[in-house]
Write an enzyme that holds these catalytic residues in place. Structure first.
Site, PDB file in Angstrom:
ATOM      1  N   ARG A  69       0.724  -1.246  -0.047  1.00 55.59           N
ATOM      2  CA  ARG A  69       0.016   0.076   0.021  1.00 55.59           C
ATOM      3  C   ARG A  69       0.953   1.240  -0.042  1.00 55.59           C
ATOM      4  O   ARG A  69       2.203   1.188   0.309  1.00 55.59           O
ATOM      5  CB  ARG A  69      -1.084  -0.016   1.336  1.00 55.59           C
ATOM      6  CG  ARG A  69      -0.290  -0.157   2.710  1.00 55.59           C
ATOM      7  CD  ARG A  69      -0.775   0.711   3.778  1.00 55.59           C
ATOM      8  NE  ARG A  69      -0.854   2.149   3.277  1.00 55.59           N
ATOM      9  CZ  ARG A  69       0.224   2.908   3.590  1.00 55.59           C
ATOM     10  NH1 ARG A  69       1.569   2.404   3.833  1.00 55.59           N
ATOM     11  NH2 ARG A  69       0.058   4.102   3.383  1.00 55.59           N
ATOM     12  N   GLY A  70       0.172   2.556  -0.181  1.00 50.75           N
ATOM     13  CA  GLY A  70       1.020   3.764  -0.375  1.00 50.75           C
ATOM     14  C   GLY A  70       1.030   4.115  -1.901  1.00 50.75           C
ATOM     15  O   GLY A  70       1.292   3.054  -2.692  1.00 50.75           O
ATOM     16  N   ALA A  71       0.533   5.075  -2.272  1.00 53.87           N
ATOM     17  CA  ALA A  71       0.412   5.539  -3.790  1.00 53.87           C
ATOM     18  C   ALA A  71       1.663   5.200  -4.415  1.00 53.87           C
ATOM     19  O   ALA A  71       1.623   4.586  -5.745  1.00 53.87           O
ATOM     20  CB  ALA A  71       0.095   7.062  -3.804  1.00 53.87           C
ATOM     21  N   ARG A 103      -6.531  -1.120  -7.372  1.00 52.37           N
ATOM     22  CA  ARG A 103      -7.169  -0.147  -6.429  1.00 52.37           C
ATOM     23  C   ARG A 103      -7.293   1.367  -7.498  1.00 52.37           C
ATOM     24  O   ARG A 103      -6.418   1.552  -8.150  1.00 52.37           O
ATOM     25  CB  ARG A 103      -5.773   0.323  -5.488  1.00 52.37           C
ATOM     26  CG  ARG A 103      -5.149  -0.486  -4.585  1.00 52.37           C
ATOM     27  CD  ARG A 103      -6.383  -0.767  -3.470  1.00 52.37           C
ATOM     28  NE  ARG A 103      -6.672   0.364  -2.643  1.00 52.37           N
ATOM     29  CZ  ARG A 103      -5.925   0.682  -1.633  1.00 52.37           C
ATOM     30  NH1 ARG A 103      -4.822   0.171  -1.285  1.00 52.37           N
ATOM     31  NH2 ARG A 103      -6.408   1.760  -0.816  1.00 52.37           N
ATOM     32  N   GLN A 201      -3.296   2.884   9.503  1.00 52.78           N
ATOM     33  CA  GLN A 201      -1.962   2.906   9.032  1.00 52.78           C
ATOM     34  C   GLN A 201      -1.189   3.683   9.946  1.00 52.78           C
ATOM     35  O   GLN A 201      -0.070   3.690   9.825  1.00 52.78           O
ATOM     36  CB  GLN A 201      -2.302   3.352   7.437  1.00 52.78           C
ATOM     37  CG  GLN A 201      -2.768   2.097   6.871  1.00 52.78           C
ATOM     38  CD  GLN A 201      -4.180   2.510   6.412  1.00 52.78           C
ATOM     39  OE1 GLN A 201      -4.956   2.766   7.250  1.00 52.78           O
ATOM     40  NE2 GLN A 201      -4.601   2.041   5.029  1.00 52.78           N
ATOM     41  N   ASP A 242      -3.200  10.422  -3.033  1.00 51.93           N
ATOM     42  CA  ASP A 242      -3.565   9.247  -3.842  1.00 51.93           C
ATOM     43  C   ASP A 242      -3.715   9.757  -5.159  1.00 51.93           C
ATOM     44  O   ASP A 242      -3.583   9.199  -6.351  1.00 51.93           O
ATOM     45  CB  ASP A 242      -4.376   8.340  -3.314  1.00 51.93           C
ATOM     46  CG  ASP A 242      -3.856   7.578  -2.034  1.00 51.93           C
ATOM     47  OD1 ASP A 242      -3.505   6.451  -2.409  1.00 51.93           O
ATOM     48  OD2 ASP A 242      -4.089   8.115  -1.044  1.00 51.93           O
ATOM     49  N   ASN A 252      -7.081  11.804  -0.474  1.00 51.37           N
ATOM     50  CA  ASN A 252      -6.147  11.111   0.019  1.00 51.37           C
ATOM     51  C   ASN A 252      -7.098  10.257   1.061  1.00 51.37           C
ATOM     52  O   ASN A 252      -8.342  10.178   1.075  1.00 51.37           O
ATOM     53  CB  ASN A 252      -5.284  12.088   1.117  1.00 51.37           C
ATOM     54  CG  ASN A 252      -4.338  11.750   1.737  1.00 51.37           C
ATOM     55  OD1 ASN A 252      -3.501  10.790   1.140  1.00 51.37           O
ATOM     56  ND2 ASN A 252      -3.961  11.729   2.911  1.00 51.37           N
ATOM     57  N   LYS A 253      -6.309   9.742   2.077  1.00 53.22           N
ATOM     58  CA  LYS A 253      -6.971   8.467   3.096  1.00 53.22           C
ATOM     59  C   LYS A 253      -8.223   9.396   3.871  1.00 53.22           C
ATOM     60  O   LYS A 253      -8.013  10.496   4.192  1.00 53.22           O
ATOM     61  CB  LYS A 253      -6.109   8.247   4.025  1.00 53.22           C
ATOM     62  CG  LYS A 253      -6.599   7.167   4.984  1.00 53.22           C
ATOM     63  CD  LYS A 253      -7.317   5.969   4.312  1.00 53.22           C
ATOM     64  CE  LYS A 253      -6.336   5.143   3.674  1.00 53.22           C
ATOM     65  NZ  LYS A 253      -6.862   3.959   3.123  1.00 53.22           N
TER      66      LYS A 253
END
Length: 349
Positions: A69-71, A103, A201, A242, A252-253
């Site tokens: 995970r993580g853009a 995703r 996270q 993201d 974003n999250k």
């Protein structure tokens, strides 16, 4: 998807004789020639587990289940996943579509896969594209860290959301890259990290990273962040992205929007830090950004204190922060300020 190593996560570094401990970060992704070695982020902080991904199915599963995970890491992993799909003899168009669908919100994934796919259509080796993206991301993170350090000079108490460091990128990170740059320059820096529901996270990953690097961090429950900002406990908010639309609206999250609103009310500057490939010029504004929704089970949980299993749940993974709430966007091409549409267009040339 094979587990190639597991160990109990180590404790944070300690200092001796009053000296600061050296910064320590972890590599989240490496290409072995046969496949990808990735840190399984679902296991952090309890265990450090590395997965060997040698098939496209393994890469897609790792992305979809948030082992990866993580853009920025999503983009890099996606490009290598495309390579593995071609090695298996699958149709290039099908491979690209499957990886991108894993995703939908993070534009980095789509951009990286499309770059690899374009190389294949030109008769070039897409592996070269994937390896180049790996190196470019590391260099971009280093530049963002330094530019952000300069932009936030004198702002030592930073509040951040989700995870934007070495686990989310192939380098030191975007928002956390600024934190690391400050620390390495000998500047005082402390971090307030939100837990980041529903998968925590921030609590699991960001706190773990900062402990390893020896950087002071305090964990906040998400619902306390606004109170912390109003109470003057942070000098700036710095988050990742993201996807950034052409007008500066930023996905974003989930929970980022609430932070931006609270920061605006408290008079605290709100920064986005992201590599340039998070900017999607084909998306005019935030309303056009697809928002991934995840399973209710991630929120409901199980055991004592859990909500009833038949409770209705809305579980978006992201939200969109309007450009008007953003003080600046830190990229490897410079720090952008409003109006973001012209600023993005100018930096794109």
């Amino acid at each position: 998807m094979a587990v190639i190593g597991a160990r109990r996560a180590g404790s944070s570094p300690t200092a001796s004789d009053g000296e600061a401990a050296p910064l320590e970060t972890v590599s989240s992704i490496e290409w072995t020639g046969e496949g990808l070695t990735v840190l399984d982020q679902r296991c952090v902080p309890d265990d450090t587990v590395f997965l060997q991904l040698t098939t496209i199915d393994g890469v897609i599963e790792a992305i979809a289940t948030l082992a990866v995970r993580g853009a920025n890491v999503l983009g890099t992993a996606g490009a290598f996943g495309y390579v593995l799909g071609l090695r298996a003899g699958l149709a290039p168009e099908d491979v690209a579509a499957r990886v991108i669908a894993a995703r939908p919100t993070a534009v980095n994934l789509r951009v990286a896969v499309e770059l690899a796919h374009d190389a294949q259509r030109r008769g070039e080796d897409p592996l070269g594209v994937a390896l180049r993206l790996l190196d470019e991301d590391r260099e971009a993170c280093a530049t963002i860290g330094e530019l952000g350090r300069q932009e936030l000079a004198g702002r030592d108490r930073l509040l951040t959301h989700c995870n934007t460091g070495a686990l989310a990128t192939t380098g030191r990170g975007t928002a956390l890259g600024i934190v690391y740059a400050k620390a390495e320059a000998g500047e005082p820096v402390t971090v307030l990290a939100t837990e980041t529901r529903p998968l925590r996270q921030g609590a699991r990953l960001t706190v773990w990273e900062l402990h390893k690097a020896g950087i002071p961090v305090t964990l906040l429950v998400d619902s306390a962040a606004a109170a912390a900002l109003v109470a003057g406990k942070a000098d700036a908010v710095v988050v990742g992205a993201d996807r950034i639309a052409a007008n500066g609206d930023t996905a974003n999250k989930v929970g980022t929007l609430a932070l931006a609103i609270a920061a605006k009310h408290a008079g605290v500057p709100f920064y986005v830090a992201a590599t340039w490939n998070a900017i999607d010029a084909s998306t005019p504004d935030g309303s056009a950004i697809p928002i991934e929704e995840r399973a209710a089970a991630e929120v409901l949980g199980a055991g004592p204190g859990a909500a009833a299993a038949d409770t209705r749940v809305w579980n978006p993974a992201f939200d969109v922060t309007p450009a008007g709430l953003i003080t600046g966007i830190v990229t490897e091409r410079g720090v952008l300020h409003a109006p973001y549409g012209p600023a993005i267009a100018q930096a794109t040339r």
